[in-house]
Design a protein around this motif. Structure first.
Motif, PDB file in Angstrom:
ATOM      1  N   SER A 170     -41.272 -10.063 -13.591  1.00 39.73           N
ATOM      2  CA  SER A 170     -40.449 -10.199 -12.473  1.00 39.73           C
ATOM      3  C   SER A 170     -42.065  -9.081 -11.577  1.00 39.73           C
ATOM      4  CB  SER A 170     -39.455 -10.570 -12.030  1.00 39.73           C
ATOM      5  OG  SER A 170     -38.776 -10.927 -12.959  1.00 39.73           O
ATOM      6  N   THR A 171     -42.598 -10.376 -10.469  1.00 40.62           N
ATOM      7  CA  THR A 171     -43.241  -8.986  -9.275  1.00 40.62           C
ATOM      8  C   THR A 171     -42.848  -8.804  -8.243  1.00 40.62           C
ATOM      9  OG1 THR A 171     -45.285 -10.474  -9.688  1.00 40.62           O
ATOM     10  CG2 THR A 171     -44.889  -9.462  -8.000  1.00 40.62           C
ATOM     11  N   ILE A 172     -41.749  -7.662  -8.231  1.00 38.84           N
ATOM     12  CA  ILE A 172     -40.902  -6.928  -7.433  1.00 38.84           C
ATOM     13  C   ILE A 172     -41.615  -5.394  -7.321  1.00 38.84           C
ATOM     14  CG2 ILE A 172     -38.983  -7.645  -8.765  1.00 38.84           C
ATOM     15  CD1 ILE A 172     -38.492  -4.760 -10.291  1.00 38.84           C
ATOM     16  N   HIS A 173     -40.521  -4.645  -6.328  1.00 37.54           N
ATOM     17  CA  HIS A 173     -41.325  -3.914  -5.121  1.00 37.54           C
ATOM     18  C   HIS A 173     -41.274  -2.708  -6.143  1.00 37.54           C
ATOM     19  CE1 HIS A 173     -41.696  -0.595  -2.374  1.00 37.54           C
ATOM     20  NE2 HIS A 173     -42.291  -1.282  -1.733  1.00 37.54           N
ATOM     21  N   TYR A 196     -35.343   0.215 -21.127  1.00 34.39           N
ATOM     22  CA  TYR A 196     -35.650  -0.483 -20.535  1.00 34.39           C
ATOM     23  C   TYR A 196     -37.515  -1.003 -20.110  1.00 34.39           C
ATOM     24  CZ  TYR A 196     -36.912  -2.811 -15.202  1.00 34.39           C
ATOM     25  OH  TYR A 196     -37.508  -2.983 -14.067  1.00 34.39           O
ATOM     26  N   LEU A 197     -38.671  -2.229 -20.020  1.00 32.24           N
ATOM     27  CA  LEU A 197     -39.603  -2.234 -19.898  1.00 32.24           C
ATOM     28  C   LEU A 197     -39.503  -2.807 -18.333  1.00 32.24           C
ATOM     29  CD1 LEU A 197     -40.571  -2.008 -23.363  1.00 32.24           C
ATOM     30  CD2 LEU A 197     -41.016  -0.454 -22.371  1.00 32.24           C
ATOM     31  N   GLN A 198     -40.843  -2.434 -17.661  1.00 29.12           N
ATOM     32  CA  GLN A 198     -41.587  -3.308 -16.458  1.00 29.12           C
ATOM     33  C   GLN A 198     -42.804  -3.790 -16.779  1.00 29.12           C
ATOM     34  OE1 GLN A 198     -39.669  -4.486 -13.888  1.00 29.12           O
ATOM     35  NE2 GLN A 198     -41.032  -5.472 -13.165  1.00 29.12           N
ATOM     36  N   CYS A 199     -42.518  -5.472 -17.202  1.00 34.45           N
ATOM     37  CA  CYS A 199     -44.291  -5.985 -17.853  1.00 34.45           C
ATOM     38  C   CYS A 199     -44.480  -7.163 -17.225  1.00 34.45           C
ATOM     39  CB  CYS A 199     -43.478  -5.566 -18.908  1.00 34.45           C
ATOM     40  SG  CYS A 199     -43.456  -5.150 -19.736  1.00 34.45           S
ATOM     41  N   PRO A 200     -44.961  -6.708 -15.590  1.00 33.10           N
ATOM     42  CA  PRO A 200     -45.071  -7.698 -14.874  1.00 33.10           C
ATOM     43  C   PRO A 200     -46.164  -8.105 -15.077  1.00 33.10           C
ATOM     44  CG  PRO A 200     -46.184  -5.955 -13.763  1.00 33.10           C
ATOM     45  CD  PRO A 200     -45.548  -5.122 -14.969  1.00 33.10           C
ATOM     46  N   VAL A 201     -46.598 -10.238 -15.034  1.00 34.58           N
ATOM     47  CA  VAL A 201     -47.718  -9.873 -15.329  1.00 34.58           C
ATOM     48  C   VAL A 201     -48.947 -11.255 -14.769  1.00 34.58           C
ATOM     49  CG1 VAL A 201     -46.851 -11.147 -17.954  1.00 34.58           C
ATOM     50  CG2 VAL A 201     -46.590 -12.394 -15.655  1.00 34.58           C
ATOM     51  N   ALA A 233     -45.460   0.206 -13.270  1.00 36.01           N
ATOM     52  CA  ALA A 233     -46.179  -0.713 -13.452  1.00 36.01           C
ATOM     53  C   ALA A 233     -46.089  -2.168 -12.029  1.00 36.01           C
ATOM     54  CB  ALA A 233     -45.512  -1.584 -15.094  1.00 36.01           C
ATOM     55  N   SER A 234     -44.972  -1.740 -11.119  1.00 33.93           N
ATOM     56  CA  SER A 234     -44.783  -2.598 -10.107  1.00 33.93           C
ATOM     57  C   SER A 234     -45.717  -2.972  -9.812  1.00 33.93           C
ATOM     58  CB  SER A 234     -43.295  -2.729  -9.673  1.00 33.93           C
ATOM     59  OG  SER A 234     -42.545  -3.025 -10.558  1.00 33.93           O
ATOM     60  N   SER A 235     -45.864  -1.147  -8.810  1.00 31.34           N
ATOM     61  CA  SER A 235     -47.193  -0.621  -8.198  1.00 31.34           C
ATOM     62  C   SER A 235     -48.338  -1.995  -8.334  1.00 31.34           C
ATOM     63  CB  SER A 235     -47.193   0.504  -8.313  1.00 31.34           C
ATOM     64  OG  SER A 235     -46.352   1.396  -6.940  1.00 31.34           O
ATOM     65  N   PHE A 236     -48.902  -1.389 -10.254  1.00 33.02           N
ATOM     66  CA  PHE A 236     -50.183  -2.325 -10.197  1.00 33.02           C
ATOM     67  C   PHE A 236     -49.898  -3.438  -9.838  1.00 33.02           C
ATOM     68  CE2 PHE A 236     -53.245  -3.659 -14.035  1.00 33.02           C
ATOM     69  CZ  PHE A 236     -53.345  -2.754 -14.246  1.00 33.02           C
ATOM     70  N   LYS A 237     -48.753  -4.123 -10.232  1.00 36.81           N
ATOM     71  CA  LYS A 237     -48.695  -6.001 -10.283  1.00 36.81           C
ATOM     72  C   LYS A 237     -49.570  -5.616  -8.807  1.00 36.81           C
ATOM     73  CE  LYS A 237     -48.044 -10.084 -10.582  1.00 36.81           C
ATOM     74  NZ  LYS A 237     -47.666 -10.446 -10.662  1.00 36.81           N
TER      75      LYS A 237
END
Length: 307
Positions: free
Chosen positions: A105-108, A127-132, A180-184
């Motif tokens: 998901s795209t999250i803060h 836990y991995l944060q993997c936005p697309v 990753a969230s910042s990158f997205k």
């Protein structure tokens, strides 16, 4: 694959336009290796299509958690992510076998950090944060750009599954999942900036009566990228349909997140500020379900609409 299908039992939560496309491709990959995907969605009707393709449908989030040791999530906003992960972590707290959670998901960034801390209370889990990156049509075509952050060994372990849903993976090589969230958000800033720029230019072209086809020819010649061509054609045609796109409401969420990220780090995003105001106007006009390229509608109203 590094593990047998008996070792990996994959569950999927969230079958919106993006989630369904990704889950469909992941299930096809698993089926080709003699396994299957288990899915759960808060709106049960959205599971029908993937069930017809052979995926298993969990009767509850508890059922999915009890039968999966890798769980992917694709959810609309931070509130949904927090709600689902509070339930998942509570269920996982009673399990000794490792469960890997992968949120797309795209999250803060602060939300990603919060979820990471919840999971970290139980060291056996990951836990991995993997936005697309990509629109729903790219999700269906397995042509997304996948961004990965979290434990390196876990990312390596899941690479075949990421690859079944994307054309390439950008590994940020950090355990700090907030990156990753910042990158997205930064990537989405370039997208909304493109939309704002195209909307302003095309609206001006209309005001001075420049032929639309000529402007589109110029864009295709000088900026031959899918986003420039796709959004300019959509705006020139007058289409506001969200189908296959991104709604104003979620655009406001993402642009709001990127503005907060900038403010928290002493940066300025004036383009995002302008786009946010235009998206707010669309929502106030009852157009929250339109594609966010509808920003051009506000610009067509002229300078008074910008106040």
């Amino acid at each position: 694959m590094a593990q047998t299908t008996q070792d990996i039992r994959i569950g999927w939560i969230g079958l919106g336009e993006m989630g369904y496309g990704m889950a469909k491709n992941l299930h096809a990959y698993l089926a080709s290796h003699g396994s299957h995907l288990t899915v759960w969605n808060r709106s049960p009707g959205k599971t029908d299509a993937i069930k017809e393709q052979g995926a298993h449908v969990a009767i509850s989030i508890e059922n999915l958690a009890s039968t999966s040791n890798v769980i992917f999530t694709s959810l609309a906003n931070d509130a949904a992510v927090e709600n689902v992960y509070e339930q998942l972590v509570q269920l996982a707290s009673k399990v000794q076998e490792q469960i890997i959670f992968v949120d797309t998901s795209t999250i803060h960034p602060s939300t990603a950090t919060k979820i990471s801390q919840l999971v970290a209370a139980y060291p056996q889990h990951r836990y991995l944060q993997c936005p697309v990156f990509g629109r729903p049509d790219r999700a269906h075509a397995a042509q997304l750009v996948w961004v990965a952050s979290g434990d390196a060994a876990t990312i390596e372990k899941l690479q075949p599954y990421f690859g079944s849903m994307s054309k390439n993976t950008i590994d940020l090589r950090t355990t700090d999942v907030s990156k990753a969230s910042s990158f997205k958000l930064m990537g989405n800033f370039f997208v909304v900036g493109t939309i704002e720029l195209l909307a302003e230019g095309l609206a001006l072209a209309e005001k001075v009566d420049i032929d639309k086809s000529a402007m589109l020819q110029f864009i295709e010649s000088f900026f031959p990228t899918p986003s420039w061509i796709g959004y300019s054609q959509k705006m020139a045609s007058g289409s506001t349909e969200k189908a296959g796109g991104f709604p104003v409401t979620l655009g406001l969420k993402d642009v709001g997140h990127m503005r907060k990220l900038a403010a928290d780090h002493g940066a300025a995003l004036p383009t995002a500020d302008v786009a946010y105001k235009n998206l707010e106007k669309l929502k106030a006009q009852g157009k929250g379900d339109q594609d966010w390229s509808s920003i051009i509608e506000v610009l067509r109203e002229g300078p008074e609409a910008q106040k």
